[in-house]
Enzyme design. Structure first.
Site, PDB file in Angstrom:
ATOM      1  CG  HIS A 181      -1.794  -1.139   1.385  1.00 25.08           C
ATOM      2  ND1 HIS A 181      -2.142  -1.650   2.607  1.00 25.08           N
ATOM      3  CD2 HIS A 181      -2.418  -1.910   0.458  1.00 25.08           C
ATOM      4  CE1 HIS A 181      -2.954  -2.683   2.437  1.00 25.08           C
ATOM      5  NE2 HIS A 181      -3.126  -2.861   1.136  1.00 25.08           N
TER       6      HIS A 181
ATOM      7  CE  LYS B  25       2.210   3.524   5.661  1.00 27.13           C
ATOM      8  NZ  LYS B  25       1.534   2.396   5.011  1.00 27.13           N
TER       9      LYS B  25
ATOM     10  CG  HIS C 243       4.794  -0.793   4.475  1.00 21.96           C
ATOM     11  ND1 HIS C 243       3.720  -0.904   5.335  1.00 21.96           N
ATOM     12  CD2 HIS C 243       5.824  -1.444   5.057  1.00 21.96           C
ATOM     13  CE1 HIS C 243       4.109  -1.580   6.405  1.00 21.96           C
ATOM     14  NE2 HIS C 243       5.376  -1.918   6.267  1.00 21.96           N
TER      15      HIS C 243
ATOM     16  CE1 TYR D 205       0.628   2.474   9.420  1.00 24.14           C
ATOM     17  CE2 TYR D 205       0.278   0.397  10.560  1.00 24.14           C
ATOM     18  CZ  TYR D 205      -0.150   1.372   9.675  1.00 24.14           C
ATOM     19  OH  TYR D 205      -1.367   1.231   9.048  1.00 24.14           O
TER      20      TYR D 205
ATOM     21  CE  LYS E 212      -7.068  -1.827   0.408  1.00 23.42           C
ATOM     22  NZ  LYS E 212      -6.868  -0.738   1.365  1.00 23.42           N
ATOM     23  CG  ASP E 213      -4.307  -5.711  -0.086  1.00 20.88           C
ATOM     24  OD1 ASP E 213      -4.313  -4.569  -0.598  1.00 20.88           O
ATOM     25  OD2 ASP E 213      -4.031  -5.909   1.112  1.00 20.88           O
TER      26      ASP E 213
END
Length: 189
Positions: free
Chosen positions: A69, A78, A125, A138, A176-177
């Site tokens: 992402h 991040k 990432h 994070y 989504k992924d």
């Protein structure tokens, strides 16, 4: 003070600029341990002058793969770490003028090794959970903007991330992924 080292590219030996593993000093004794996970003064002394505006945390089970992402117009740097469990954390350089564009780097982060990974703006990432569960935390340099999301296909052969999938591990992806674009179609910073 934290120790910082530049992370070498895993494919051709080039250093990926701006990408760092952070190894904090851990004070252990028979009672347990104490560690500073972030100290702005120490980071600034090492040349890491980013400003964090948001902290996030997630808990996931074995085989969950979150990523890859990024945000397009509001990119986030991040600083990632694992509180418990273990993950394989990956960053892919999407900076179009970078000599390491499209190259990935991965590092194992765990509650035991206490390593951190700094991924600057301009990278995709993601991470794969290797333990039965993992709690992932994070810090971000920009706020989350839901309409600004982008992503890369986790198994794009052009990128070639060597995810450490073992035995009967099932990869668990969000809807989504499952349909993220390949590198050739992805946003470039």
């Amino acid at each position: 003070m934290a120790q910082v080292k530049k992370v070498p590219c895993s494919t051709d030996g080039k250093t990926i600029k701006g990408l760092y593993e952070i190894v904090p000093t851990v004070h252990r004794d028979d009672r347990g341990y104490f560690v500073e996970t972030y100290n702005r003064r120490d980071f600034e002394e090492l040349g890491l002058t980013m400003e964090f505006v948001q902290d996030n945390q997630s808990k996931s089970s074995k085989g969950v793969l979150r990523g890859l992402h990024y945000q397009k117009e509001h990119p986030q740097g991040k600083l990632v770490r694992v509180l418990s469990g273990e993950v394989f954390d990956v960053a892919v350089d999407l900076r179009k003028d970078s000599e390491t564009f499209g190259i990935w780097y991965g590092v194992r982060l765990s509650g035991e090794n206490m390593k951190q990974f700094y991924i600057p703006e301009g990278f995709a990432h993601g991470f794969l959970v290797l333990s039965e569960e993992a709690t992932f935390a994070y810090k971000c340099t920009d706020f989350y903007h839901p309409g600004d999301e982008g992503g890369l296909r986790w198994n794009d052969p052009e990128i070639g991330v060597d995810w450490p999938v073992t035995g009967d591990m099932e990869i668990l992806l969000s809807e989504k992924d499952k349909v993220q674009p390949f590198l050739k179609e992805a946003f470039r910073f």
